[in-house]
Enzyme design. Structure first.
Site, PDB file in Angstrom:
ATOM      1  N   GLY A 151     -85.580  29.149  47.468  1.00 13.63           N
ATOM      2  CA  GLY A 151     -84.712  29.374  48.619  1.00 13.63           C
ATOM      3  C   GLY A 151     -83.280  29.041  48.241  1.00 13.63           C
ATOM      4  O   GLY A 151     -82.474  28.623  49.083  1.00 13.63           O
ATOM      5  N   ALA A 152     -82.938  29.261  46.962  1.00 17.13           N
ATOM      6  CA  ALA A 152     -81.667  28.785  46.406  1.00 17.13           C
ATOM      7  C   ALA A 152     -80.445  29.465  47.001  1.00 17.13           C
ATOM      8  O   ALA A 152     -79.343  28.924  46.928  1.00 17.13           O
ATOM      9  CB  ALA A 152     -81.668  28.970  44.884  1.00 17.13           C
ATOM     10  N   GLY A 160     -80.164  30.319  50.214  1.00 17.69           N
ATOM     11  CA  GLY A 160     -80.029  29.981  51.626  1.00 17.69           C
ATOM     12  C   GLY A 160     -79.028  28.858  51.835  1.00 17.69           C
ATOM     13  O   GLY A 160     -78.502  28.274  50.885  1.00 17.69           O
ATOM     14  N   ARG A 161     -78.775  28.540  53.107  1.00 17.84           N
ATOM     15  CA  ARG A 161     -77.799  27.492  53.424  1.00 17.84           C
ATOM     16  C   ARG A 161     -78.180  26.161  52.778  1.00 17.84           C
ATOM     17  O   ARG A 161     -77.352  25.487  52.174  1.00 17.84           O
ATOM     18  CB  ARG A 161     -77.674  27.320  54.943  1.00 17.84           C
ATOM     19  CG  ARG A 161     -76.970  28.474  55.653  1.00 17.84           C
ATOM     20  CD  ARG A 161     -76.697  28.118  57.105  1.00 17.84           C
ATOM     21  NE  ARG A 161     -77.925  27.877  57.855  1.00 17.84           N
ATOM     22  CZ  ARG A 161     -78.560  28.799  58.575  1.00 17.84           C
ATOM     23  NH1 ARG A 161     -78.097  30.019  58.634  1.00 17.84           N
ATOM     24  NH2 ARG A 161     -79.654  28.504  59.240  1.00 17.84           N
ATOM     25  N   MET A 162     -79.447  25.782  52.907  1.00 17.22           N
ATOM     26  CA  MET A 162     -79.878  24.507  52.352  1.00 17.22           C
ATOM     27  C   MET A 162     -80.021  24.584  50.839  1.00 17.22           C
ATOM     28  O   MET A 162     -79.659  23.642  50.122  1.00 17.22           O
ATOM     29  CB  MET A 162     -81.199  24.069  52.986  1.00 17.22           C
ATOM     30  CG  MET A 162     -81.052  23.518  54.393  1.00 17.22           C
ATOM     31  SD  MET A 162     -79.820  22.213  54.540  1.00 17.22           S
ATOM     32  CE  MET A 162     -80.254  21.152  53.176  1.00 17.22           C
ATOM     33  N   ALA A 206     -92.131  16.112  54.552  1.00 13.27           N
ATOM     34  CA  ALA A 206     -91.658  15.463  55.774  1.00 13.27           C
ATOM     35  C   ALA A 206     -90.980  16.525  56.626  1.00 13.27           C
ATOM     36  O   ALA A 206     -90.399  17.477  56.089  1.00 13.27           O
ATOM     37  CB  ALA A 206     -90.684  14.337  55.461  1.00 13.27           C
ATOM     38  N   SER A 214     -88.323  16.172  58.173  1.00 11.19           N
ATOM     39  CA  SER A 214     -86.893  16.031  57.915  1.00 11.19           C
ATOM     40  C   SER A 214     -86.701  15.263  56.619  1.00 11.19           C
ATOM     41  O   SER A 214     -87.353  14.242  56.389  1.00 11.19           O
ATOM     42  CB  SER A 214     -86.181  15.292  59.054  1.00 11.19           C
ATOM     43  OG  SER A 214     -84.819  15.061  58.720  1.00 11.19           O
ATOM     44  N   MET A 215     -85.793  15.753  55.772  1.00 10.58           N
ATOM     45  CA  MET A 215     -85.480  15.070  54.527  1.00 10.58           C
ATOM     46  C   MET A 215     -84.398  14.006  54.705  1.00 10.58           C
ATOM     47  O   MET A 215     -84.104  13.255  53.783  1.00 10.58           O
ATOM     48  CB  MET A 215     -85.013  16.090  53.484  1.00 10.58           C
ATOM     49  CG  MET A 215     -86.108  16.985  52.959  1.00 10.58           C
ATOM     50  SD  MET A 215     -87.263  16.088  51.891  1.00 10.58           S
ATOM     51  CE  MET A 215     -88.808  16.367  52.769  1.00 10.58           C
ATOM     52  N   HIS A 241     -80.123  21.782  67.921  1.00 10.26           N
ATOM     53  CA  HIS A 241     -79.976  22.472  66.641  1.00 10.26           C
ATOM     54  C   HIS A 241     -79.163  23.746  66.831  1.00 10.26           C
ATOM     55  O   HIS A 241     -78.884  24.161  67.951  1.00 10.26           O
ATOM     56  CB  HIS A 241     -81.339  22.815  66.036  1.00 10.26           C
ATOM     57  CG  HIS A 241     -82.024  21.640  65.412  1.00 10.26           C
ATOM     58  ND1 HIS A 241     -82.816  20.773  66.130  1.00 10.26           N
ATOM     59  CD2 HIS A 241     -82.027  21.172  64.132  1.00 10.26           C
ATOM     60  CE1 HIS A 241     -83.289  19.828  65.315  1.00 10.26           C
ATOM     61  NE2 HIS A 241     -82.813  20.052  64.105  1.00 10.26           N
ATOM     62  N   LYS A 257     -82.055  28.538  64.674  1.00  9.34           N
ATOM     63  CA  LYS A 257     -83.351  27.884  64.462  1.00  9.34           C
ATOM     64  C   LYS A 257     -84.429  28.604  65.253  1.00  9.34           C
ATOM     65  O   LYS A 257     -84.263  28.896  66.441  1.00  9.34           O
ATOM     66  CB  LYS A 257     -83.278  26.409  64.861  1.00  9.34           C
ATOM     67  CG  LYS A 257     -84.526  25.621  64.501  1.00  9.34           C
ATOM     68  CD  LYS A 257     -84.295  24.120  64.647  1.00  9.34           C
ATOM     69  CE  LYS A 257     -85.538  23.317  64.314  1.00  9.34           C
ATOM     70  NZ  LYS A 257     -86.001  23.552  62.917  1.00  9.34           N
TER      71      LYS A 257
END
Length: 269
Positions: free
Chosen positions: A8-9, A11-13, A119, A121-122, A155, A159
């Site tokens: 997912g490189a 993408g935003r995250m 998790a 959330s990271m 959010h 989302k």
């Protein structure tokens, strides 16, 4: 130095993970992975992330030599990411949200062969707040007059799941803290309220989802009592907290035996 693959490189995250990893001597980026039809295929991952050319193009094939995979993508890609991690014998940080029960079963199965951190959330701050929410519930669950818990999450407009996986995890942990020994309190999870609902139930956890603009994520846990209120709030000002947490989890996985771990393990809580 850990050989890192980011799925997912583009993408935003994913871009933020690439950018932060570029400044971390613990990592060497060896793969920036996207779907074959993605418009960014062939572009340098570092240039795309705004951290300068890294000599690693965004591509769809997975290399064989990987130490750890960080996945920030979509639920429909999870099965393939797990399979590729198994084939490479690589540790996995599963940071994709909105996973189904089937995805969780697959992660448990895979964790018998590789080390995985999952998790909802990271964020290190979110996970610390989760622990505080558990402790607050445990301390106040039997207070005279009762304890009401409501979870409000905000959010960005893009989302796709509601309430957030993080909000649901807060609720799960709070429900566990409400339990007495082996006895459940029969907690009911209520998602929003409308119309003439009557008085609030004594064993409810309420969820409220707000979607606005580009909000990267915030959660407020309200503990209401007769005469007093406690609020625990954790809010991200940008997405770097999630990327930094994923990288911290990847470092923590170095040398760990197969197993399914959480961010509580990473934080030693």
């Amino acid at each position: 130095m850990m050989r890192l693959a980011v799925h997912g490189a583009a993408g935003r995250m994913g871009r933020r993970v690439v950018a932060l990893a570029a400044d971390d001597p613990a990592f060497r980026l060896v793969a920036a992975i996207e779907q074959p039809e993605h418009r960014c295929i062939g572009q340098d991952a570092g240039t795309l992330a705004g951290c300068g050319e890294k000599g690693v193009p965004v591509s769809s094939p997975w290399p064989e030599a990987i130490d750890v995979v960080i996945d920030f993508s979509l639920p429909e890609a999870v099965e393939g990411v797990v399979e590729q991690s198994l084939q490479a014998g690589a540790a996995l940080v599963m940071a994709t949200t909105g996973l189904s029960d089937q995805h969780h079963r697959r992660l448990r199965e895979a964790s018998e062969r590789i080390a995985i951190v999952w998790a909802p959330s990271m964020s290190l701050a979110v996970n610390l707040t989760m622990k505080m929410a558990q402790q607050t519930t445990a301390a106040l669950k039997d207070i005279a007059g009762g304890l009401d818990v409501e979870i409000i999450e905000r959010h960005h407009r893009f989302k796709e799941d509601a309430p957030s996986g993080t909000a649901l995890k807060f609720g799960q942990l709070i429900e566990q803290a409400f339990a007495t020994d082996d006895q459940s309190r029969g907690i009911e999870h209520v998602h929003g309220r409308e119309g003439k609902t009557g008085a609030r139930g004594r064993n409810e956890i309420g969820y409220h989802a707000v979607r606005t603009g580009d909000n990267p994520g915030e959660h407020t846990i309200v503990f209401g009592m007769l005469g007093e209120t406690i609020e625990l709030k954790v809010a991200a000002s940008n997405r770097d907290c999630y990327a930094a947490g994923a990288l911290a989890a990847a470092k923590w996985l170095d040398g760990k035996p197969p197993g399914l771990y959480s961010m509580f393990d990473v934080l030693d809580m």
